[in-house]
Design a protein around this motif. Structure first.
Motif, short mmCIF file in Angstrom:
data_model
loop_
_atom_site.label_atom_id
_atom_site.label_comp_id
_atom_site.label_asym_id
_atom_site.label_seq_id
_atom_site.Cartn_x
_atom_site.Cartn_y
_atom_site.Cartn_z
N THR A 58 0.47 -1.16 -0.07
CA THR A 58 -0.07 -0.02 -0.30
C THR A 58 1.05 1.11 0.03
OG1 THR A 58 -0.09 0.24 2.28
CG2 THR A 58 -1.81 -1.35 1.01
N VAL A 59 0.18 1.69 -1.12
CA VAL A 59 1.46 3.85 -0.77
C VAL A 59 -0.33 4.48 -0.65
CG1 VAL A 59 2.73 2.81 -2.31
CG2 VAL A 59 0.59 3.87 -3.43
N ARG A 60 0.64 6.06 -0.01
CA ARG A 60 -0.57 7.05 0.37
C ARG A 60 -0.87 8.34 -0.91
NH1 ARG A 60 0.49 10.97 5.32
NH2 ARG A 60 2.34 10.41 4.55
N SER A 61 0.53 7.93 -2.28
CA SER A 61 0.34 8.52 -3.10
C SER A 61 0.76 7.57 -4.57
CB SER A 61 1.13 9.86 -3.04
OG SER A 61 2.19 9.84 -2.76
N LYS A 62 0.31 8.13 -5.59
CA LYS A 62 0.86 7.54 -6.67
C LYS A 62 2.26 7.98 -7.16
CE LYS A 62 -0.14 7.91 -12.37
NZ LYS A 62 -1.01 8.65 -12.95
N ASP A 63 3.15 8.64 -6.59
CA ASP A 63 3.87 9.06 -6.58
C ASP A 63 5.19 8.17 -5.99
OD1 ASP A 63 3.61 11.33 -8.95
OD2 ASP A 63 4.53 12.52 -7.03
N LYS A 64 4.95 7.86 -5.29
CA LYS A 64 5.04 7.19 -4.07
C LYS A 64 5.46 5.13 -5.00
CE LYS A 64 5.09 9.18 0.33
NZ LYS A 64 6.24 9.50 0.70
N GLY A 65 3.85 5.08 -5.20
CA GLY A 65 3.82 4.08 -5.61
C GLY A 65 4.76 3.96 -7.01
N GLU A 66 5.34 4.41 -7.86
CA GLU A 66 5.60 4.69 -8.80
C GLU A 66 7.30 4.47 -8.92
OE1 GLU A 66 5.05 8.76 -10.85
OE2 GLU A 66 3.19 7.54 -11.79
N VAL A 67 7.55 5.71 -7.80
CA VAL A 67 9.00 5.02 -6.74
C VAL A 67 9.55 3.48 -6.92
CG1 VAL A 67 11.02 5.33 -5.30
CG2 VAL A 67 9.01 7.30 -6.16
N LEU A 68 8.21 2.78 -5.77
CA LEU A 68 8.70 1.63 -5.76
C LEU A 68 8.53 0.46 -7.31
CD1 LEU A 68 6.59 1.16 -2.39
CD2 LEU A 68 8.84 1.48 -3.14
N ASP A 69 7.47 0.67 -8.18
CA ASP A 69 7.34 0.41 -9.43
C ASP A 69 8.95 0.39 -10.18
OD1 ASP A 69 4.40 -0.20 -8.85
OD2 ASP A 69 4.17 1.36 -9.78
N ARG A 70 9.41 1.42 -10.47
CA ARG A 70 10.60 1.15 -10.34
C ARG A 70 11.91 0.96 -9.76
NH1 ARG A 70 9.25 6.93 -11.13
NH2 ARG A 70 10.43 6.86 -9.04
N MET A 71 11.93 0.49 -7.95
CA MET A 71 12.92 0.02 -8.00
C MET A 71 12.21 -1.74 -8.35
SD MET A 71 12.69 1.98 -4.03
CE MET A 71 13.84 0.89 -3.16
N PHE A 72 11.33 -2.18 -7.60
CA PHE A 72 10.63 -3.62 -7.71
C PHE A 72 10.12 -4.34 -9.20
CE2 PHE A 72 11.06 -1.48 -3.19
CZ PHE A 72 11.98 -2.82 -3.56
N THR A 73 10.96 -4.63 -10.23
CA THR A 73 10.31 -4.72 -11.15
C THR A 73 9.22 -6.30 -11.71
OG1 THR A 73 12.40 -5.88 -12.01
CG2 THR A 73 12.06 -3.07 -12.30
N SER A 74 9.64 -7.01 -10.98
CA SER A 74 9.05 -8.51 -10.22
C SER A 74 8.47 -9.19 -8.87
CB SER A 74 10.01 -9.73 -10.87
OG SER A 74 11.15 -9.57 -10.37
#
Length: 360
Positions: free
Chosen positions: A65-81
């Motif tokens: 869970t994330v509080r904002s779209k921006d924080k989620g996109e950072v994690l998407d870039r860090m973890f790819t699978s």
């Protein structure tokens, strides 16, 4: 920054990780249900990103869970699978859909009041019969009573002093006791929730709490500035920049733990059946900032110290203050846990602070 979950490790570390992975895999296989797919709340935080890294390296699948779209996109870039995310406003029922099909939940923090955030997570967990374990990041603040005399505290202890302060002073309670009371009340609410929903001696899921003190170690999560560092790392950084003074380094602070150890304890608590129904005081040892400054100013770190020309030295090798002890025997014995060495924790943290854009 992309976290490579096939990260290269030293041979000894590879062997330790392999043995640990085998032990956890065996424990998971023996559980009522595997903890193969899990939900991690507040996934973008200091502790949570380390927990997520540890779990993904061991082959788990995660929804965070994330509080904002921006924080989620950072994690998407860090973890790819093996990774997905859901935006969470922490309203009651907001996770009801997200928990479907999951095996376990790790609740590392709340954006709203600690009690409400915790209870909302547990209420959603009730809706998925596959969930058999919930691990909550609590705090040593829920264990230690912050007043004399100096004592040794274990999982049997609860902080009643801060609760009494809040009851007596209400909105006038200082931030110190307000924070500690909130952590205590949130953990108590979690244990009561499980108790209230236990029928005929059977709970819908069991609970484990990790109760760490001050948490230090390298930064993996997205940090925009020094102001966004977690409290303990931010205080250490203030010594590196000269914002704190020599005398500040001698304040007694109790105990510390490496964030990587906190992450490993969360994984073990998710995976090992005997962890259910238990609190885990998670301390690597006693701490005051002078110890960290002595490590930073050691000859072996002379090149690193050049990155922080205003770093204070404190009072080198001064006599340790007398302070409370958080006994971590239960975690060390059940999880066969040996804490990361002190020098590695603080050297790695200083290196990561120097490398973090907008901080170092």
């Amino acid at each position: 920054m992309v976290v490579d979950i096939s990260i290269s490790l030293e041979p000894q570390e590879q062997g330790e990780r392999r043995l640990r992975g085998q032990r956890i895999a065996s424990a998971v296989a023996a559980r009522r249900a595997t903890a193969g797919e899990f939900l991690l709340t507040c996934a973008s935080g200091f502790v949570a990103v380390h927990v997520l890294t540890e779990l993904l390296q061991l082959g788990y699948k995660a929804c965070g869970t994330v509080r904002s779209k921006d924080k989620g996109e950072v994690l998407d870039r860090m973890f790819t699978s093996n990774w997905g995310r859901v935006q969470w406003g922490e309203t009651d029922g907001a996770l009801d859909e997200a928990v479907k099909g999951l095996d376990a939940i790790t609740h590392t923090g709340s954006y709203i009041t600690a009690v409400n955030g915790t209870v909302h997570v547990l209420k959603s967990a009730l809706l998925e019969p596959k969930i058999k374990r919930v691990v909550i990041t609590s705090s040593f603040a829920a264990i230690l009573n912050p007043e004399p005399p100096v004592s040794t505290f274990t999982e049997k202890d609860w902080n009643h002093i801060s609760l009494e302060e809040v009851e007596k002073k209400g909105a006038e309670t200082d931030a110190f006791h307000s924070y500690r009371a909130s952590k205590t009340l949130a953990e108590k609410a979690a244990w009561k929730f499980v108790e209230d929903h236990t029928k005929y001696g059977v709970a819908p899921f069991d609970l484990a709490t990790i109760n760490p003190p001050l948490i230090f170690g390298p930064i993996l999560h997205d940090v925009k500035s020094a102001a966004s560092l977690n409290t303990s790392v931010g205080a250490f950084y203030a010594f590196l920049t000269g914002a704190k003074k020599d005398d500040d380094a001698m304040a007694p602070l109790g105990s510390y733990i490496d964030v990587r150890d906190v992450a490993k304890l969360h994984v073990d608590a998710l995976s090992i059946e005997e962890a259910g129904g238990k609190r885990f005081a998670a301390s690597s040892g006693s701490f005051y900032y002078q110890l960290a400054l002595d490590t930073l100013h050691a000859p072996s770190n002379s090149d690193l110290l050049l990155q922080f020309p205003k770093a204070v030295a404190g009072h080198p090798h001064a006599t340790a203050p007398v302070q409370n002890v958080l006994d971590a025997s239960r975690a060390k014995e059940l999880f066969n846990w040996t804490p990361i060495p002190f020098e590695k924790t603080f050297t790695d943290m200083a290196v990561s602070l120097a490398e973090t854009n907008g901080v170092g």
